[in-house]
Design an enzyme around this catalytic site. Structure first.
Site, PDB file in Angstrom:
ATOM      1  N   GLY A  33       0.839  -1.194   0.000  1.00  0.00           N
ATOM      2  CA  GLY A  33       0.000   0.000   0.000  1.00  0.00           C
ATOM      3  C   GLY A  33       0.870   1.238   0.000  1.00  0.00           C
ATOM      4  O   GLY A  33       1.993   1.228  -0.504  1.00  0.00           O
ATOM      5  N   CYS A  34       0.363   2.290   0.578  1.00  0.00           N
ATOM      6  CA  CYS A  34       1.090   3.558   0.613  1.00  0.00           C
ATOM      7  C   CYS A  34       2.458   3.378   1.265  1.00  0.00           C
ATOM      8  O   CYS A  34       2.562   2.874   2.381  1.00  0.00           O
ATOM      9  CB  CYS A  34       0.275   4.592   1.387  1.00  0.00           C
ATOM     10  SG  CYS A  34       1.112   6.172   1.571  1.00  0.00           S
TER      11      CYS A  34
END
Length: 169
Positions: free
Chosen positions: A9-10
């Site tokens: 993810g981020c």
């Protein structure tokens, strides 16, 4: 010194958990797995480059093993979600363990199989395990984001932290 690359993810949310470990020499946010050389954040966010946000970790294997890093990785992600992580959706946020050699691949595959067999999650573990590709360091604004922008980091990672607390504590 050894290298590891993880996408979960981020990338802002993937730095701190590794950086806090003994034996970690550096953690850089960046992009990998795409077809554009040295992409920008804006290009990656456009979902046209094929890259995913990731962290590159340089570590001292005499102090922390690759297997340890894989275990830390699992506990930062939802390994049952293949189309992003938490509030970050799309291929550029997909969960991937990238390997540099056959030993790393085997460790990652065995760890994934162990997690699936554990019954910890009632859905399949869908995190992919792929050969490492060129890693491009992200812009300076994205490095050590959690330290430079603690309030924004807290807001942007709230859903992730809730999931981690509920599922990994």
């Amino acid at each position: 010194m050894e290298r590891a690359i993880f996408a979960g993810g981020c990338f802002w949310c993937m730095v701190q958990p590794f950086e806090e470990q003994d034996g970690i020499l550096s953690v850089r946010s960046g992009y990998t797995g795409g077809h554009v050389v040295n992409p920008t954040y804006e290009q990656v966010c456009s979902k046209m480059t094929g890259h995913t946000e990731a962290v590159e970790i340089i570590f001292d294997e005499s102090k922390i093993s690759y297997a340890d890093l894989v275990e830390i990785y699992w506990r930062q992600t939802d390994p049952t979600d293949s189309f992003g992580q938490f509030e970050d959706r799309g291929d550029n946020y997909r969960p991937v363990i990238f390997y540099f050699d056959e030993q790393q691949r085997k460790i990652a595959e065995q760890s994934k199989a162990n997690l699936q067999a554990s019954g910890h999650f009632n859905r399949p573990i869908v995190t992919t395990i792929e050969a490492a590709q060129p890693f491009y360091e992200a812009e300076k604004d994205h490095q050590a984001f959690y330290r430079k922008n603690p309030e924004r980091y807290a807001r942007s990672s709230a859903i992730r932290h809730h999931f981690l607390k509920e599922n990994w504590s």
